[in-house]
Design a protein around this motif. Structure first.
Motif, PDB file in Angstrom:
ATOM      1  N   MET A   1      49.099 -35.153  55.110  1.00  0.00           N
ATOM      2  CA  MET A   1      49.248 -33.993  54.256  1.00  0.00           C
ATOM      3  C   MET A   1      47.940 -33.207  54.176  1.00  0.00           C
ATOM      4  O   MET A   1      47.952 -31.987  54.196  1.00  0.00           O
ATOM      5  N   ILE A   2      46.830 -33.910  54.081  1.00  0.00           N
ATOM      6  CA  ILE A   2      45.539 -33.219  53.990  1.00  0.00           C
ATOM      7  C   ILE A   2      45.256 -32.434  55.271  1.00  0.00           C
ATOM      8  O   ILE A   2      44.644 -31.369  55.229  1.00  0.00           O
ATOM      9  N   THR A   3      45.749 -32.940  56.395  1.00  0.00           N
ATOM     10  CA  THR A   3      45.555 -32.236  57.662  1.00  0.00           C
ATOM     11  C   THR A   3      46.248 -30.887  57.632  1.00  0.00           C
ATOM     12  O   THR A   3      45.695 -29.894  58.114  1.00  0.00           O
ATOM     13  N   TRP A   4      47.427 -30.831  57.055  1.00  0.00           N
ATOM     14  CA  TRP A   4      48.161 -29.571  56.983  1.00  0.00           C
ATOM     15  C   TRP A   4      47.493 -28.600  56.026  1.00  0.00           C
ATOM     16  O   TRP A   4      47.482 -27.385  56.274  1.00  0.00           O
ATOM     17  N   ILE A   5      46.945 -29.098  54.928  1.00  0.00           N
ATOM     18  CA  ILE A   5      46.241 -28.229  53.977  1.00  0.00           C
ATOM     19  C   ILE A   5      45.010 -27.626  54.642  1.00  0.00           C
ATOM     20  O   ILE A   5      44.763 -26.416  54.521  1.00  0.00           O
ATOM     21  N   VAL A   8      46.099 -24.920  57.088  1.00  0.00           N
ATOM     22  CA  VAL A   8      46.458 -23.658  56.432  1.00  0.00           C
ATOM     23  C   VAL A   8      45.193 -22.905  56.026  1.00  0.00           C
ATOM     24  O   VAL A   8      45.099 -21.683  56.206  1.00  0.00           O
ATOM     25  N   LEU A   9      44.205 -23.614  55.505  1.00  0.00           N
ATOM     26  CA  LEU A   9      42.944 -22.960  55.148  1.00  0.00           C
ATOM     27  C   LEU A   9      42.237 -22.416  56.388  1.00  0.00           C
ATOM     28  O   LEU A   9      41.635 -21.334  56.345  1.00  0.00           O
ATOM     29  N   ASP A  10      42.306 -23.140  57.506  1.00  0.00           N
ATOM     30  CA  ASP A  10      41.743 -22.637  58.761  1.00  0.00           C
ATOM     31  C   ASP A  10      42.445 -21.361  59.201  1.00  0.00           C
ATOM     32  O   ASP A  10      41.796 -20.408  59.654  1.00  0.00           O
ATOM     33  N   LEU A  11      43.759 -21.340  59.089  1.00  0.00           N
ATOM     34  CA  LEU A  11      44.504 -20.148  59.492  1.00  0.00           C
ATOM     35  C   LEU A  11      44.223 -18.962  58.584  1.00  0.00           C
ATOM     36  O   LEU A  11      44.165 -17.819  59.044  1.00  0.00           O
ATOM     37  N   ILE A  12      44.032 -19.211  57.295  1.00  0.00           N
ATOM     38  CA  ILE A  12      43.639 -18.133  56.376  1.00  0.00           C
ATOM     39  C   ILE A  12      42.261 -17.602  56.765  1.00  0.00           C
ATOM     40  O   ILE A  12      42.036 -16.388  56.772  1.00  0.00           O
ATOM     41  N   SER A  13      41.347 -18.497  57.114  1.00  0.00           N
ATOM     42  CA  SER A  13      40.015 -18.073  57.543  1.00  0.00           C
ATOM     43  C   SER A  13      40.084 -17.266  58.827  1.00  0.00           C
ATOM     44  O   SER A  13      39.401 -16.254  58.984  1.00  0.00           O
ATOM     45  N   PHE A  14      40.931 -17.701  59.750  1.00  0.00           N
ATOM     46  CA  PHE A  14      41.076 -16.956  60.989  1.00  0.00           C
ATOM     47  C   PHE A  14      41.713 -15.594  60.739  1.00  0.00           C
ATOM     48  O   PHE A  14      41.349 -14.609  61.375  1.00  0.00           O
ATOM     49  N   ALA A  15      42.647 -15.522  59.812  1.00  0.00           N
ATOM     50  CA  ALA A  15      43.258 -14.231  59.471  1.00  0.00           C
ATOM     51  C   ALA A  15      42.223 -13.273  58.905  1.00  0.00           C
ATOM     52  O   ALA A  15      42.213 -12.082  59.243  1.00  0.00           O
ATOM     53  N   SER A  16      41.317 -13.762  58.064  1.00  0.00           N
ATOM     54  CA  SER A  16      40.269 -12.886  57.527  1.00  0.00           C
ATOM     55  C   SER A  16      39.322 -12.433  58.629  1.00  0.00           C
ATOM     56  O   SER A  16      38.880 -11.281  58.633  1.00  0.00           O
ATOM     57  N   LEU A  17      39.019 -13.315  59.579  1.00  0.00           N
ATOM     58  CA  LEU A  17      38.180 -12.925  60.713  1.00  0.00           C
ATOM     59  C   LEU A  17      38.875 -11.879  61.572  1.00  0.00           C
ATOM     60  O   LEU A  17      38.253 -10.922  62.030  1.00  0.00           O
ATOM     61  N   VAL A  31      37.162 -13.077  52.373  1.00  0.00           N
ATOM     62  CA  VAL A  31      36.078 -13.366  53.314  1.00  0.00           C
ATOM     63  C   VAL A  31      35.110 -14.377  52.713  1.00  0.00           C
ATOM     64  O   VAL A  31      34.682 -15.313  53.394  1.00  0.00           O
ATOM     65  N   LEU A  32      34.781 -14.221  51.450  1.00  0.00           N
ATOM     66  CA  LEU A  32      33.857 -15.157  50.806  1.00  0.00           C
ATOM     67  C   LEU A  32      34.444 -16.564  50.764  1.00  0.00           C
ATOM     68  O   LEU A  32      33.755 -17.530  51.080  1.00  0.00           O
ATOM     69  N   MET A  33      35.736 -16.689  50.451  1.00  0.00           N
ATOM     70  CA  MET A  33      36.384 -17.997  50.445  1.00  0.00           C
ATOM     71  C   MET A  33      36.368 -18.610  51.843  1.00  0.00           C
ATOM     72  O   MET A  33      36.092 -19.798  51.998  1.00  0.00           O
ATOM     73  N   SER A  34      36.624 -17.791  52.854  1.00  0.00           N
ATOM     74  CA  SER A  34      36.641 -18.291  54.224  1.00  0.00           C
ATOM     75  C   SER A  34      35.266 -18.757  54.668  1.00  0.00           C
ATOM     76  O   SER A  34      35.126 -19.802  55.307  1.00  0.00           O
ATOM     77  N   VAL A  35      34.237 -17.987  54.331  1.00  0.00           N
ATOM     78  CA  VAL A  35      32.870 -18.358  54.705  1.00  0.00           C
ATOM     79  C   VAL A  35      32.468 -19.655  54.012  1.00  0.00           C
ATOM     80  O   VAL A  35      31.940 -20.575  54.651  1.00  0.00           O
ATOM     81  N   VAL A  36      32.723 -19.743  52.715  1.00  0.00           N
ATOM     82  CA  VAL A  36      32.351 -20.947  51.969  1.00  0.00           C
ATOM     83  C   VAL A  36      33.123 -22.162  52.486  1.00  0.00           C
ATOM     84  O   VAL A  36      32.550 -23.240  52.666  1.00  0.00           O
ATOM     85  N   TYR A  37      34.409 -21.979  52.762  1.00  0.00           N
ATOM     86  CA  TYR A  37      35.220 -23.083  53.266  1.00  0.00           C
ATOM     87  C   TYR A  37      34.714 -23.570  54.621  1.00  0.00           C
ATOM     88  O   TYR A  37      34.506 -24.769  54.821  1.00  0.00           O
ATOM     89  N   LEU A  38      34.507 -22.656  55.573  1.00  0.00           N
ATOM     90  CA  LEU A  38      34.104 -23.065  56.916  1.00  0.00           C
ATOM     91  C   LEU A  38      32.691 -23.644  56.932  1.00  0.00           C
ATOM     92  O   LEU A  38      32.432 -24.659  57.590  1.00  0.00           O
ATOM     93  N   TYR A  83      43.625 -24.173  69.609  1.00  0.00           N
ATOM     94  CA  TYR A  83      43.512 -25.572  70.034  1.00  0.00           C
ATOM     95  C   TYR A  83      43.726 -26.516  68.851  1.00  0.00           C
ATOM     96  O   TYR A  83      44.458 -27.507  68.949  1.00  0.00           O
ATOM     97  N   LYS A  84      43.098 -26.212  67.720  1.00  0.00           N
ATOM     98  CA  LYS A  84      43.246 -27.069  66.543  1.00  0.00           C
ATOM     99  C   LYS A  84      44.689 -27.089  66.054  1.00  0.00           C
ATOM    100  O   LYS A  84      45.213 -28.138  65.676  1.00  0.00           O
ATOM    101  N   LEU A  85      45.351 -25.937  66.080  1.00  0.00           N
ATOM    102  CA  LEU A  85      46.749 -25.871  65.672  1.00  0.00           C
ATOM    103  C   LEU A  85      47.621 -26.700  66.601  1.00  0.00           C
ATOM    104  O   LEU A  85      48.451 -27.491  66.150  1.00  0.00           O
ATOM    105  N   LEU A  86      47.411 -26.560  67.888  1.00  0.00           N
ATOM    106  CA  LEU A  86      48.198 -27.305  68.864  1.00  0.00           C
ATOM    107  C   LEU A  86      47.985 -28.813  68.714  1.00  0.00           C
ATOM    108  O   LEU A  86      48.947 -29.591  68.738  1.00  0.00           O
TER     109      LEU A  86
END
Length: 107
Positions: A1-5, A8-17, A31-38, A83-86
């Motif tokens: 489950m944590i992998t899917w969470i 989703v956060l990775d995909l949100i970060s990629f969407a902001s990029l 953008v700030l959430m994505s930067v802090v998360y990554l 790659y990570k999604l696949l």
């Protein structure tokens, strides 16, 4: 489950990029959430994949602060997140076929 969470956060970060790369109006908080998360993921988890995520977060920060956009780096990051999604889907499929995924009444 944590992998899917995390996925989703990775995909949100990629969407902001992606929005930032194509010069769309991007919310400051996204953008700030994505930067802090990554960046946080790169510092907390010391494996190779998370360190690459940290570099992606650093690029997102630089691209956002200075309004820069390098297509080569963007496409490399696109390949990386793809790659990570696949690999997440493949790992889930293997776990599902090997019986490692719990069924609804096996809690």
């Amino acid at each position: 489950m944590i992998t899917w969470i995390l996925l989703v956060l990775d995909l949100i970060s990629f969407a902001s990029l992606t929005l930032l790369h194509f010069n769309h109006n991007v919310a400051f908080q996204l953008v700030l959430m994505s930067v802090v998360y990554l960046l946080g993921k790169g510092f907390v988890f010391k494996d190779g994949m998370s360190i690459i995520d940290g570099f992606c977060g650093f690029y997102l920060l630089i691209a956002w602060m200075f309004n820069l956009s390098w297509s080569l780096i963007y496409w490399l990051i696109l390949i990386w997140f793809g790659y990570k999604l696949l690999m997440t889907i493949v790992r889930f499929w293997e776990d599902l076929n090997n019986g490692k995924v719990l069924k609804k009444n096996e809690y």
